[in-house]
Design a protein around this motif. Structure first.
Motif, mmCIF file in Angstrom:
data_model
loop_
_atom_site.group_PDB
_atom_site.id
_atom_site.type_symbol
_atom_site.label_atom_id
_atom_site.label_comp_id
_atom_site.label_asym_id
_atom_site.label_seq_id
_atom_site.Cartn_x
_atom_site.Cartn_y
_atom_site.Cartn_z
ATOM 1 N N HIS A 49 0.823 -1.214 0.000
ATOM 2 C CA HIS A 49 0.000 0.000 0.000
ATOM 3 C C HIS A 49 0.857 1.264 0.000
ATOM 4 O O HIS A 49 0.309 2.364 0.143
ATOM 5 N N ASP A 50 2.163 1.121 -0.146
ATOM 6 C CA ASP A 50 3.055 2.282 -0.066
ATOM 7 C C ASP A 50 3.901 2.375 -1.330
ATOM 8 O O ASP A 50 3.509 1.884 -2.386
ATOM 9 N N GLU A 51 5.094 2.985 -1.192
ATOM 10 C CA GLU A 51 5.949 3.168 -2.365
ATOM 11 C C GLU A 51 6.488 1.863 -2.935
ATOM 12 O O GLU A 51 7.098 1.850 -4.016
ATOM 13 N N ASN A 52 6.274 0.744 -2.230
ATOM 14 C CA ASN A 52 6.681 -0.565 -2.750
ATOM 15 C C ASN A 52 5.640 -1.174 -3.688
ATOM 16 O O ASN A 52 5.883 -2.218 -4.288
ATOM 17 N N ASN A 53 4.495 -0.534 -3.810
ATOM 18 C CA ASN A 53 3.492 -0.971 -4.771
ATOM 19 C C ASN A 53 4.071 -0.853 -6.183
ATOM 20 O O ASN A 53 4.743 0.122 -6.513
ATOM 21 N N LEU A 54 3.809 -1.842 -7.025
ATOM 22 C CA LEU A 54 4.426 -1.881 -8.357
ATOM 23 C C LEU A 54 4.069 -0.654 -9.195
ATOM 24 O O LEU A 54 4.898 -0.177 -9.985
ATOM 25 N N ILE A 55 2.873 -0.132 -9.035
ATOM 26 C CA ILE A 55 2.484 1.070 -9.784
ATOM 27 C C ILE A 55 3.393 2.230 -9.408
ATOM 28 O O ILE A 55 3.942 2.927 -10.276
ATOM 29 N N VAL A 56 3.585 2.437 -8.109
ATOM 30 C CA VAL A 56 4.411 3.546 -7.628
ATOM 31 C C VAL A 56 5.883 3.310 -7.947
ATOM 32 O O VAL A 56 6.591 4.229 -8.393
ATOM 33 N N LYS A 57 6.354 2.077 -7.741
ATOM 34 C CA LYS A 57 7.756 1.765 -8.043
ATOM 35 C C LYS A 57 8.077 2.042 -9.511
ATOM 36 O O LYS A 57 9.124 2.596 -9.842
ATOM 37 N N THR A 58 7.146 1.671 -10.387
ATOM 38 C CA THR A 58 7.348 1.922 -11.812
ATOM 39 C C THR A 58 7.387 3.417 -12.097
ATOM 40 O O THR A 58 8.268 3.916 -12.818
ATOM 41 N N ALA A 59 6.420 4.139 -11.534
ATOM 42 C CA ALA A 59 6.363 5.583 -11.766
ATOM 43 C C ALA A 59 7.636 6.282 -11.292
ATOM 44 O O ALA A 59 8.166 7.166 -11.977
ATOM 45 N N LEU A 60 8.149 5.873 -10.141
ATOM 46 C CA LEU A 60 9.373 6.485 -9.614
ATOM 47 C C LEU A 60 10.594 6.112 -10.436
ATOM 48 O O LEU A 60 11.556 6.892 -10.538
ATOM 49 N N THR A 61 10.582 4.921 -11.017
ATOM 50 C CA THR A 61 11.680 4.526 -11.895
ATOM 51 C C THR A 61 11.712 5.407 -13.142
ATOM 52 O O THR A 61 12.776 5.829 -13.603
ATOM 53 N N VAL A 62 10.535 5.690 -13.682
ATOM 54 C CA VAL A 62 10.447 6.498 -14.900
ATOM 55 C C VAL A 62 10.635 7.978 -14.594
ATOM 56 O O VAL A 62 11.287 8.707 -15.349
ATOM 57 N N TYR A 63 10.088 8.428 -13.467
ATOM 58 C CA TYR A 63 10.173 9.842 -13.084
ATOM 59 C C TYR A 63 10.436 9.945 -11.588
ATOM 60 O O TYR A 63 9.512 9.984 -10.772
ATOM 61 N N PRO A 64 11.738 9.963 -11.195
ATOM 62 C CA PRO A 64 12.082 10.007 -9.762
ATOM 63 C C PRO A 64 11.530 11.219 -9.029
ATOM 64 O O PRO A 64 11.422 11.210 -7.799
ATOM 65 N N GLY A 65 11.160 12.277 -9.756
ATOM 66 C CA GLY A 65 10.642 13.483 -9.122
ATOM 67 C C GLY A 65 9.155 13.434 -8.827
ATOM 68 O O GLY A 65 8.574 14.453 -8.407
ATOM 69 N N LEU A 66 8.538 12.275 -8.994
ATOM 70 C CA LEU A 66 7.099 12.158 -8.743
ATOM 71 C C LEU A 66 6.772 12.535 -7.296
ATOM 72 O O LEU A 66 7.365 11.991 -6.360
ATOM 73 N N PRO A 67 5.828 13.457 -7.087
ATOM 74 C CA PRO A 67 5.468 13.818 -5.714
ATOM 75 C C PRO A 67 4.696 12.681 -5.047
ATOM 76 O O PRO A 67 4.044 11.884 -5.735
ATOM 77 N N PRO A 68 4.748 12.580 -3.717
ATOM 78 C CA PRO A 68 3.953 11.561 -3.021
ATOM 79 C C PRO A 68 2.470 11.747 -3.332
ATOM 80 O O PRO A 68 1.945 12.861 -3.280
ATOM 81 N N LEU A 69 1.808 10.640 -3.663
ATOM 82 C CA LEU A 69 0.422 10.699 -4.080
ATOM 83 C C LEU A 69 -0.439 9.752 -3.248
ATOM 84 O O LEU A 69 0.040 8.712 -2.790
ATOM 85 N N HIS A 70 -1.687 10.122 -3.085
ATOM 86 C CA HIS A 70 -2.692 9.232 -2.508
ATOM 87 C C HIS A 70 -3.491 8.665 -3.677
ATOM 88 O O HIS A 70 -4.161 9.398 -4.405
#
Length: 256
Positions: A49-70
């Motif tokens: 449910h956190d940054e280890n979720n595959l959706i978030v991990k992928t997004a951060l890999t592509v764009y490390p500057g992604l702001p924290p999102l709900h």
């Protein structure tokens, strides 16, 4: 904003790692707000449910500057059942990064990124592009062609047990003899030709004549032969059966 991504079925018959279709099950990722930490609301078991979720991990890999999102995630794609659940999550993550990073990625670039993250290209291309896709990876890029979509429904048999992609790939042989490989390629080539010619009777015959992977995976899917034998009727198969349609849209962004 909602990101909507279809499920996919790859390795259609002899089209191993080269022929697949996006289908009408969906992962939806709604961006609720920017937050002080990543929070992913969903009801799927054993999924972070956190940054280890595959959706978030992928997004951060592509764009490390992604702001924290709900985020709120809804999905009717069965996990680990060969319907591209991981690919859909990866595609959603790429789209999330593309939107917030204003990256202006082309579909081709998205497919390349998805393939790099997932380790193979077929499911990523299907979820991103939609439709019935014929494709191959050459010199580190994945070339795709859309075939005409057949006007048919699909029936997916969803067993109670999971079958991870890694396990299903581990049973495949490292090599095939030349005669088997050339025969399998000929069947696959003719199948693709029949799809473009819209000769679906021939396509239906050829899709069951794979020489590359299905016979090696039968041990992992004991229902396979029975499902094939009774494809037009239920016959003592107790698990879930889904009636699906081809999806021709691929990943979409739905604005509020």
């Amino acid at each position: 904003m909602i990101i909507k991504v279809p499920a996919s079925t790859a390795n259609l018959g002899p089209g191993f790692d080269s022929l697949g279709m996006a289908v009408s099950l969906y992962l939806e990722v709604e961006v609720l707000n920017i937050s002080d930490r990543f929070q992913v609301d969903h009801v799927m078991p054993d999924i972070p449910h956190d940054e280890n979720n595959l959706i978030v991990k992928t997004a951060l890999t592509v764009y490390p500057g992604l702001p924290p999102l709900h985020l709120q995630v809804k999905s009717n794609i069965p996990l680990a059942h060969s319907l591209g659940s991981s690919s859909s999550a990866i595609a959603a993550g790429i789209e999330l990064a593309n939107h917030f990073g204003k990256l202006n990625l082309s579909d081709k670039e998205k497919v390349k990124i998805g393939a790099k993250i997932e380790g193979h290209s077929d499911n990523s291309a299907l979820t991103i592009l939609g439709g019935l896709i014929v494709g191959t990876e050459i010199d580190n890029h994945f070339d795709t062609i859309k075939a005409p979509l057949p006007d048919f429904s699909l029936v997916a048999y969803v067993s109670e047990y999971n079958l991870p992609t890694k396990k299903s790939r581990n049973v495949l042989p490292a090599q095939l003899d030349f005669k088997t490989a050339t025969h399998g390629s000929a069947i696959a080539n003719t199948l693709v030709a029949s799809l473009f010619a819209k000769n679906y009777q021939l396509a239906g015959e050829l899709v069951e004549k794979d020489a590359f992977h299905e016979k090696y995976r039968e041990q992992l899917v004991p229902e396979l032969l029975l499902v094939r034998e009774v494809a037009h009727q239920k016959h003592g198969l107790k698990d879930q059966t889904l009636i699906l349609k081809p999806d021709n849209n691929g990943v979409q962004i739905i604005e509020d």
